[in-house]
Structure formats: C-alpha cells, structure tokens
Design a protein around this motif. Structure first.
Motif, PDB file in Angstrom:
ATOM      1  N   LEU A 172      -1.592  39.334  86.806  1.00 61.61           N
ATOM      2  CA  LEU A 172      -1.482  37.857  86.480  1.00 61.61           C
ATOM      3  C   LEU A 172      -0.185  37.058  87.117  1.00 61.61           C
ATOM      4  N   ARG A 173       0.637  37.404  86.576  1.00 64.19           N
ATOM      5  CA  ARG A 173       2.056  36.874  86.895  1.00 64.19           C
ATOM      6  C   ARG A 173       2.247  36.917  88.406  1.00 64.19           C
ATOM      7  N   GLU A 192      -1.750  29.849  81.225  1.00 65.07           N
ATOM      8  CA  GLU A 192      -2.740  30.821  81.479  1.00 65.07           C
ATOM      9  C   GLU A 192      -2.865  31.922  80.594  1.00 65.07           C
ATOM     10  N   MET A 193      -1.643  32.423  80.285  1.00 63.22           N
ATOM     11  CA  MET A 193      -1.636  33.461  79.221  1.00 63.22           C
ATOM     12  C   MET A 193      -2.051  33.086  77.946  1.00 63.22           C
ATOM     13  N   ALA A 195       5.608  35.331  80.887  1.00 62.12           N
ATOM     14  CA  ALA A 195       5.424  34.749  82.077  1.00 62.12           C
ATOM     15  C   ALA A 195       6.656  34.886  82.727  1.00 62.12           C
ATOM     16  N   ASN A 196       7.719  35.428  82.246  1.00 65.80           N
ATOM     17  CA  ASN A 196       9.275  35.868  82.754  1.00 65.80           C
ATOM     18  C   ASN A 196       9.166  37.284  83.006  1.00 65.80           C
ATOM     19  N   GLY A 197       8.121  38.089  82.733  1.00 62.88           N
ATOM     20  CA  GLY A 197       8.335  39.347  82.774  1.00 62.88           C
ATOM     21  C   GLY A 197       9.065  40.349  82.126  1.00 62.88           C
ATOM     22  N   LEU A 198       9.209  39.683  80.756  1.00 63.17           N
ATOM     23  CA  LEU A 198      10.539  40.351  80.050  1.00 63.17           C
ATOM     24  C   LEU A 198       9.844  40.989  78.969  1.00 63.17           C
ATOM     25  N   ALA A 255      15.095  29.148  75.293  1.00 64.41           N
ATOM     26  CA  ALA A 255      14.587  28.134  76.461  1.00 64.41           C
ATOM     27  C   ALA A 255      15.332  28.486  77.468  1.00 64.41           C
ATOM     28  N   VAL A 256      16.671  28.498  77.387  1.00 62.34           N
ATOM     29  CA  VAL A 256      17.467  28.914  78.524  1.00 62.34           C
ATOM     30  C   VAL A 256      17.156  30.296  79.514  1.00 62.34           C
ATOM     31  N   ILE A 257      16.854  31.113  78.438  1.00 59.36           N
ATOM     32  CA  ILE A 257      16.657  32.617  78.846  1.00 59.36           C
ATOM     33  C   ILE A 257      15.295  32.478  79.716  1.00 59.36           C
ATOM     34  N   TYR A 258      14.226  31.893  79.130  1.00 62.64           N
ATOM     35  CA  TYR A 258      12.880  31.520  79.773  1.00 62.64           C
ATOM     36  C   TYR A 258      12.762  30.422  80.771  1.00 62.64           C
TER      37      TYR A 258
END
Length: 497
Positions: A14-15, A31-32, A47-50, A98-101
């Motif tokens: 999806l991502r 969406e997730m 959403a960031n694939g982490l 929030a900074v990381i994402y």
C-alpha cells in the motif's frame, strides 16, 4: 477498536503504490487508519516504512545526547498502545516522533488520547491542534497526482504530462503567493513587545489590580493579532509574548491572593511556551510557578518545580533565581545542605554570562538583579537555624541595593519582604531595637499584597516567643502588624460579597 489484521507485505505494498501515485505520507497514514484501524502513532510509523526498533534508533540518534539510548522498540510499542495499555507519551516524546515521522505532533494523537490526557496536558494539546487547524485552512486538501513513471525527462515528455508538471509548478507559486501575504507589520510586533516589557517594569512599582486590567487589554490585542494572516515567525513571537504576559498576570493574581486564577494563568503561559519550545521562557514560567507554590505553603512542590526549571535554563541571572527559589524551598523543608548549595550555585550561575529574550530582553519583573538575588539568598538563610548572622548581612545588603535603585526599577514587594524577613531574623537574634519596618508600614493600601501578610506571620511567631512576653515594644509592633494586615488589598478582596 483493535486494529484489523494486516501483514507487513500488505502495508509495504500500500505504501509503495500510494507513493508511486504521488500521495503524501499523511494520506498513507490516513488510509492505513481507515483500512486497518491503526491508531495515529502506529499508522505514521508504518507510513514511513519503519519498524519499532528502527524508529527507536532514529529517535536516539537525534535526541540521545548522553549515550543512555532511552528509546527502545518496546517503548515505541508502549506509546502506540496507550491509553488501552502501555505508556503515555510525553509532549517532548511526541515532538521527537513527529520529527522522525516528518509530520506535526498533533497528527500523532486522536480523540481517545485527548480523553485520557491529564487536564493541563489536554489543554496544551488542544491549543496546538487549534493552531495546526488554522494553518491547515490555508493549504488546499491534497489531490492524488498520477503520471507515467517511465517517460523521458524534459522536452521529451508528452504534452499532457508536461502540462501536469507545469500545473504542479503553478500550484507552488500560488501557495507561495498566499504565504507571502501578511496582515501584521514589524511596527505592530515591536509595539506588542514594548507593551509587555513596559508592563514587566510597571509591575515592580505598580498596583497589581490596575496592572492586571492593563495586561488583559494588551493580551486581547495579541489574541486579535493571532486571528490575522501571519508568517510563522510572527506567530512564534506572539506566542512568546502571550506566554510571558500570562506569567506576569499569574504573578499579579498571586499578589491579589487569587491562587486558582494564578495557577490557571501559569498553565496557559506554559502551553504557549512549550508550543514554541522556548527553553529560557519555560524555565522562567516553571520557576515562577515554583515561587507561587512556596507562598501557597507547598515547599515540596516548589522544590521539585524549581529543580525541573533548571533543566531548561542553567546560566545567567535567570538561572540564579531558579537556584535561589530551589534553595528557599529546601530551607523551608529543613534541608540546610541543599539550601547552602543552591545559594552557591546561584552565585556561580550569575557569573556565567547569558543573554535571552525573557530575562534580559523584556527585563523588569522577568529579570533578577543583584538586589533580588541578595533578598532571596538572605531569605533562604533566614529559614535556617544558626545562620542568623549571615542572613542579616545578606538582607541588609539587599535593602541597601534596593534603596540605591532607580524608583522605576525598584521592586516594592521584594524590598518589603526583605525588610520583613530581616526583622524576623533580628527578633530571633534578640535584637528587637534594631527592627525597622517603617518602609513596609508606609506602603499604600493598593500595594499591600498577599505575600506581605504571609511574610509577617514569621515576625509574629517570633514576637509570641517567651523572650518577648510582657515587652511593650514587642506588643506595639505586633499591634501595628495586625492593623496593617487588616488593611491589605487581599483582605478587602476576601470580604467582597
């Protein structure tokens, strides 16, 4: 609602598909949440694939300054499970995530989080959400953009696709044009800053109730300015001034003996300060709250708040005041060693040059001149048995420094309390004849603030000791104090219907 089952492959697919279609991470997170019922913190991480471990590693790489590696995948998991279980993430943690994402911290909380936050934290978060929503109104909702992935660059693009690229550029130009607009000028911002600085100096010499009304007027003008179209730095400046002004209003409310209003104003100031992450301002507000707790008879809370404030501000006159507030609270608890260390630490901090917007830029009540530092040190020593000679020396120095200051910079409240604490210490030393409270007794009714009545309680305790029983001079002094207390502004406020 528990998240619906999903596999890593499904999430990654999806991502990848949404990124290939030109969609943002915000759209992917939404969406997730819609498709699988994820809570915001988990959705943004996916959403960031982490993975949780990778997110923790990125957090530590950016924010771990002492090598303790405080963030772990287990803690990330606990933050994502809260409030059903796990651990409540502090605002500082949300800001870091929030900074990381690559998002706004308000996107990492939902209504369920807000329902379970402590009230003061919930109000802070609502302030931040409102500010973000106001910014979002300026940005059109994103639309998915599709284009051929394998077309040649530049002039080789088909006409239709070149038109799409041109449209993308036009959209940026139009948004930049809106961002350029500004409904407030530098002169207005400078006037607001001048108003707050003026009030900080007038607070040293003025009547608290009249000043509170003037502060309210200035605050209303700043509120109105925040409704206009602003540049981000304009909003930061206005938040700074609102935080400082709310702190000043809290002090005035404390002078008037209205503790609940004072506490609420300090919390409001803290919300603005933490929103712009202004550490000296956060240190000042936390220290002022500690000082208020001391006068409210909560020395343990005052000690803990002052210690916390020192995490935000460690050098200069502002830090010196924090050390002295901490020491005074420790002295009230009988912790002589900590009190003495705090006085020494205050002396060291004052000698380390440091200039900041709040203590030096605005000045006045926000500052901590030598007179105020001597008053706080002497008052701390006055609470320690056996330190009477040192306390008297420090308080005599404070009263001399206050007397030498220009009238416009002379804090009548601190000066009066210095005289009262000096009198208490002289009485404890058996020197009734040395007591001189004429400056305090000469204060007009409108300047007889709540702290004076509380400070006088120590003098009256000394006058009630066997040493002064039957002494006509002591009896006369006690009677004058009682008459003074009956004519304070706080006494009048208590008698209002």
């Amino acid at each position: 609602m528990s998240p619906l089952p999903s596999t890593k492959q499904e999430r990654d697919t999806l991502r990848r598909e949404m990124l290939d279609a030109g969609r943002s991470r915000r759209a992917i997170a939404r969406e997730m949440m819609r498709r699988w019922g994820f809570r915001p913190r988990a959705a943004w991480r996916y959403a960031n694939g982490l993975s949780q471990e990778t997110a923790a590693g990125l957090f530590n790489a950016r924010y771990d300054t002492d090598g303790r590696a405080p963030m772990t995948g287990t803690r990330i998991s606990a933050f994502e499970r809260w409030p059903h279980s796990g651990e409540r993430p502090r605002l500082e943690v949300l800001r870091g995530l929030a900074v990381i994402y690559e998002t706004d911290l308000t996107h990492l909380v939902d209504d369920l989080d807000l329902k379970h936050l402590p009230e003061s934290h919930r109000l802070t978060m609502l302030e931040l959400i409102q500010a973000r929503e106001a910014r979002d109104k300026e940005v059109p909702d994103e639309e998915p953009t599709t284009y051929a992935q394998n077309s040649a660059p530049g002039d080789g693009l088909p006409a239709a696709e070149r038109e799409v690229v041109t449209l993308v550029a036009h959209e940026s130009s139009e948004h930049a044009e809106r961002a350029e607009r500004r409904d407030i000028g530098e002169a207005t911002l400078e006037q607001f800053r001048a108003d707050v600085s003026r009030l900080a100096y007038e607070y040293l010499t003025g009547e608290p109730f009249a000043l509170l009304m003037e502060m309210r007027r200035v605050r209303a003008r700043i509120y109105s300015a925040l409704e206009k179209r602003l540049w981000p730095r304009d909003q930061t400046e206005l938040y700074f001034l609102l935080a400082a002004l709310n702190g000043l209003m809290a002090n005035a409310s404390q002078d008037l003996g209205v503790t609940p209003a004072s506490d609420e104003l300090f919390r409001a100031g803290w919300a603005y300060a933490i929103a712009i992450d202004h550490r000296p301002l956060m240190g000042y507000l936390r220290g002022a709250t500690a000082n208020a707790a001391y006068w409210q008879g909560r020395p343990r809370h005052a000690r803990d708040l002052a210690a916390s404030a020192l995490e935000y501000h460690s050098d200069g006159h502002g830090a010196a005041r924090l050390h002295l507030v901490h020491g005074r609270a420790a002295a009230a608890l009988g912790d002589a060693a900590t009190a003495r260390r705090s006085i020494a630490a205050a002396r060291d901090a004052a000698e380390r040059p440091n200039h900041d917007d709040i203590h030096d830029g605005l000045g006045g009540e926000y500052g901590c001149a030598a007179s105020k530092r001597a008053y706080l040190a002497g008052s701390t020593l006055a609470d320690l048995r056996g330190e009477e000679p040192a306390a008297i020396d420090a308080l005599l120095e404070a009263t001399a420094l206050f007397a030498a200051e220009p009238e416009s910079e002379r804090s009548y409240g601190c000066e009066a309390i210095a005289h009262i604490n000096l009198a208490q210490t002289q009485l404890r030393s058996g020197d009734l004849e040395a007591v001189d409270l004429s400056l305090v007794f000469g204060l007009p009714h409108s300047r007889r603030i709540d702290a004076l009545e509380k400070a006088f309680s120590g003098v009256r305790r000394e006058l009630a000791t066997p040493r002064y029983h039957g002494n006509p001079l002591a009896a006369e002094l006690d009677e004058r104090i009682e008459t003074f207390i009956r004519d304070t502004i706080t006494h009048d406020l208590r008698e209002l219907p």
